[in-house]
Write a protein that holds these residues in place. Structure first.
Motif, PDB file in Angstrom:
ATOM      1  N   PHE A  23       0.838  -1.203   0.000  1.00 21.38           N
ATOM      2  CA  PHE A  23       0.000   0.000   0.000  1.00 21.38           C
ATOM      3  C   PHE A  23       0.871   1.251   0.000  1.00 21.38           C
ATOM      4  O   PHE A  23       0.616   2.202  -0.757  1.00 21.38           O
ATOM      5  CB  PHE A  23      -0.921  -0.003   1.221  1.00 21.38           C
ATOM      6  CG  PHE A  23      -1.572   1.320   1.486  1.00 21.38           C
ATOM      7  CD1 PHE A  23      -2.622   1.754   0.701  1.00 21.38           C
ATOM      8  CD2 PHE A  23      -1.115   2.148   2.508  1.00 21.38           C
ATOM      9  CE1 PHE A  23      -3.211   2.989   0.930  1.00 21.38           C
ATOM     10  CE2 PHE A  23      -1.696   3.369   2.743  1.00 21.38           C
ATOM     11  CZ  PHE A  23      -2.756   3.784   1.953  1.00 21.38           C
ATOM     12  N   GLN A  78      -6.278   7.447  -1.379  1.00 22.70           N
ATOM     13  CA  GLN A  78      -6.426   7.187   0.049  1.00 22.70           C
ATOM     14  C   GLN A  78      -7.893   7.146   0.463  1.00 22.70           C
ATOM     15  O   GLN A  78      -8.296   6.294   1.269  1.00 22.70           O
ATOM     16  CB  GLN A  78      -5.650   8.251   0.834  1.00 22.70           C
ATOM     17  CG  GLN A  78      -4.144   8.056   0.752  1.00 22.70           C
ATOM     18  CD  GLN A  78      -3.358   9.322   1.022  1.00 22.70           C
ATOM     19  OE1 GLN A  78      -3.919  10.410   1.150  1.00 22.70           O
ATOM     20  NE2 GLN A  78      -2.045   9.191   1.100  1.00 22.70           N
ATOM     21  N   CYS A  99      -9.359   3.876  -0.604  1.00 22.83           N
ATOM     22  CA  CYS A  99      -8.905   2.814   0.298  1.00 22.83           C
ATOM     23  C   CYS A  99      -9.657   2.851   1.626  1.00 22.83           C
ATOM     24  O   CYS A  99     -10.016   1.801   2.177  1.00 22.83           O
ATOM     25  CB  CYS A  99      -7.401   2.935   0.546  1.00 22.83           C
ATOM     26  SG  CYS A  99      -6.370   2.568  -0.886  1.00 22.83           S
ATOM     27  N   GLY A 106     -11.901  -0.254   2.785  1.00 19.70           N
ATOM     28  CA  GLY A 106     -11.475  -0.922   4.015  1.00 19.70           C
ATOM     29  C   GLY A 106     -12.540  -0.942   5.091  1.00 19.70           C
ATOM     30  O   GLY A 106     -12.779  -1.974   5.722  1.00 19.70           O
ATOM     31  N   GLY A 120      -5.192  -1.060   6.131  1.00 19.49           N
ATOM     32  CA  GLY A 120      -4.877  -0.182   5.007  1.00 19.49           C
ATOM     33  C   GLY A 120      -5.718   1.076   5.020  1.00 19.49           C
ATOM     34  O   GLY A 120      -5.242   2.167   4.680  1.00 19.49           O
ATOM     35  N   ALA A 121      -6.985   0.935   5.433  1.00 17.06           N
ATOM     36  CA  ALA A 121      -7.874   2.100   5.506  1.00 17.06           C
ATOM     37  C   ALA A 121      -7.369   3.105   6.535  1.00 17.06           C
ATOM     38  O   ALA A 121      -7.344   4.321   6.289  1.00 17.06           O
ATOM     39  CB  ALA A 121      -9.292   1.659   5.853  1.00 17.06           C
ATOM     40  N   ALA A 137      -4.238   4.744   5.269  1.00 15.14           N
ATOM     41  CA  ALA A 137      -4.581   5.725   4.235  1.00 15.14           C
ATOM     42  C   ALA A 137      -5.103   7.008   4.870  1.00 15.14           C
ATOM     43  O   ALA A 137      -4.752   8.120   4.444  1.00 15.14           O
ATOM     44  CB  ALA A 137      -5.633   5.142   3.292  1.00 15.14           C
TER      45      ALA A 137
END
Length: 542
Positions: free
Chosen positions: A14, A184, A187, A191, A324-325, A328
């Motif tokens: 990522f 972002q 994501c 997520g 990942g969320a 981001a």
């Protein structure tokens, strides 16, 4: 402690994706001028501006904080999404059009133009400090989140995240920040939306446990605090450089207005999955999960409710996607605050006070160094300080009690001068400090009505302080104007030149803005009610 290899690899991929997009966007700034870096050459399109304006608030603190407040206090106290939504609508329709028509580059250009460079620079410091502390707070939150889900050292995650954000911001300025904001936000949406069904349907979650608590309540003793927070969010969310840097980058005034309104509703949508994750956390029986900490969750753990839900209420692949969320969200906040503080220092301190004749090339290098220093300062604070969040809360208060009345008066009240602004500034600071701050263990000296030792200040004293600042700015400005212009005081004592506005140093704009500024002087903007004509003048000036 075993490192979560799959999660670590996913986060690395990522980060490489974000870095690649940031570098790609930097190609637009390959031969950049200062304006290109600070406000994307005022060429930001509708889609990118919508995403990046949404990202001004949808960051790590926003999604983590929404989940936290839902889990700990209930829906009625989740004021931030609605408050910031209305705040952006107000900013986009009232403040941003006037800023964009005037050709300003930063939030503090109108201060220095109207009040003079020295007084205007004084107003930069609450924003500057707020950005540094904000960077530190969100990086620190990311470090704690990564340590929970991936089980790796928080120091490594903080430093690596900061280095990536600094690097692509250094290369492309606002272009890199804006383009990475698009990815972002996507994501974050994926997520959190993917994780919500798994969290709510986990076997340990029983929504009936919170039938009587999920709405929350405002006790009589806390009504004053509740009102204070409402107004702080509504008006304290307006004078932020992160927002205006994006609004001033839009191609037209109308585009800035539309993007602000659309972005404000986008913020509400991003709050929904975060709130549902907080509901899942409060409704869970943590004894039925692999969590081995204190049960029920102590108050200090509530700030980590989102990563805890991802880790213990979701399958591993889903928790990695959720990680990942969060990463981001943090990156979208960190790069914005780093660029914001660097822009303010470069444009409003270095150029306006230190090197008024600096070339555009020199300004670019100063901006790059400022990006590095700003990111390094935020990273150092994130690694060392334990009360960063408390410092940021205090700076957020100062944005409300100091900058909101100052910004409003400078933009809309002709009577405002340097004397009123200075008095209002220090009066706000003094009254706010006297009110105390529990996050910093600062005991209240001035105890307002309804104060109790158990709950502290229960009177909306922040709002009272803000109103006092308004009164001081207007009354002192008018008084000094009468004293000097009526020659009740000799003009030689007028050190700030309120009786002679021509004393002010002409605001130095970056080279690409000079033609636009000169055109606007020849063709002054028409009153606001003639919107179509004013927009036409703006297009001609460009």
């Amino acid at each position: 402690m075993a490192v979560n290899i799959a999660g670590l690899v996913s986060v690395i991929l990522f980060y490489l994706l974000i870095l690649g997009i940031g570098i790609f966007a930097a190609r637009r700034a390959a031969k950049a001028t200062t304006t290109d870096v600070l406000v994307a050459g005022r060429q930001m399109g509708m889609i990118v501006s919508f995403f990046t304006l949404t990202a001004t608030q949808v960051g790590g603190a926003y999604i983590n904080g929404t989940a936290e407040i839902m889990a700990s206090s209930g829906l009625v106290w989740a004021q931030a999404p609605i408050g910031y939504c209305i705040s952006m609508i107000i900013a986009g329709n009232v403040y941003a059009p006037r800023m964009r028509r005037a050709g300003y580059v930063t939030l503090f250009d109108p201060f220095q133009k109207k009040l003079g460079n020295k007084v205007g620079t004084l107003m930069c410091f609450p924003q500057f400090l707020g950005d540094i502390f904000w960077t530190a707070a969100i990086l620190s939150a990311l470090g704690s989140t990564v340590s929970i889900i991936l089980e790796i050292d928080r120091t490594i995650s903080i430093i690596s995240s900061a280095c990536i954000a600094i690097f692509y911001t250094l290369l492309g300025g606002l272009w890199s920040v804006a383009y990475t904001d698009v990815v972002q936000l996507i994501c974050i949406a994926i997520g959190l939306v993917v994780a919500v069904p798994f969290a709510l349907t986990h076997e340990s979650v029983d929504l009936h446990r919170i039938d009587d608590t999920w709405k929350g309540e405002v006790q009589t003793a806390h009504i004053g605090l509740y009102i204070d927070v409402c107004f702080l969010l509504l008006f304290g969310g307006i004078p932020w450089q992160e927002y205006f840097q994006r609004a001033l980058a839009c191609k037209t005034v109308n585009r800035a207005r539309i993007s602000s309104v659309v972005g404000s509703f986008g913020m509400i949508l991003f709050a929904i999955p975060s709130a549902l994750m907080g509901v899942a956390g409060s409704a869970a029986d943590w004894n039925q999960t692999a969590y081995n900490g204190t049960i029920p969750l102590p108050a200090e753990k509530m700030s980590y409710i989102l990563p805890l839900v991802l880790q213990y209420l979701c399958p591993l692949p889903v928790s990695i996607i959720g990680m990942g969320a969060i990463a981001a969200a943090v990156m979208s906040s960190a790069d914005s605050s780093i660029l914001s503080s660097a822009s303010v220092f470069t444009k409003n301190i270095y150029v306006q006070l230190i090197r008024t004749k600096a070339s555009d090339r020199e300004v670019m290098w100063v901006l790059r160094v400022a990006v590095i220093v700003s990111g390094a300062m935020g990273t150092a604070l994130a690694l060392s300080a334990k009360s960063v969040y408390g410092l940021y809360v205090l700076c957020g208060d100062l944005m409300y009690v100091i900058l909101f009345p100052q910004f409003t008066c400078v933009l809309f009240l002709e009577v405002t001068n340097g004397y009123g602004s200075v008095v209002g500034f220090f009066l706000s600071c003094i009254l706010r400090v006297l009110g105390g701050e529990p996050y910093l263990d600062l005991k209240p000296i001035l105890k307002y009505p309804f104060y109790t030792e158990e709950f502290g200040q229960n009177f909306p004293f922040r709002t009272l302080t803000m109103i006092c600042s308004f009164i001081a700015i207007i009354s002192v400005s008018k008084l000094t104007e009468v004293l000097f212009k009526g020659q009740y005081l000799p003009l030689k004592l007028d050190v700030l030149g309120c009786a002679d506005p021509d004393h002010r140093t002409r605001l130095r704009l970056p080279s690409d803005d000079r033609k636009e500024h000169e055109m606007q002087e020849l063709n002054p903007p028409v009153p606001y009610e003639h919107k179509s004509m004013s927009d036409s003048l703006l297009r001609k000036g460009q």
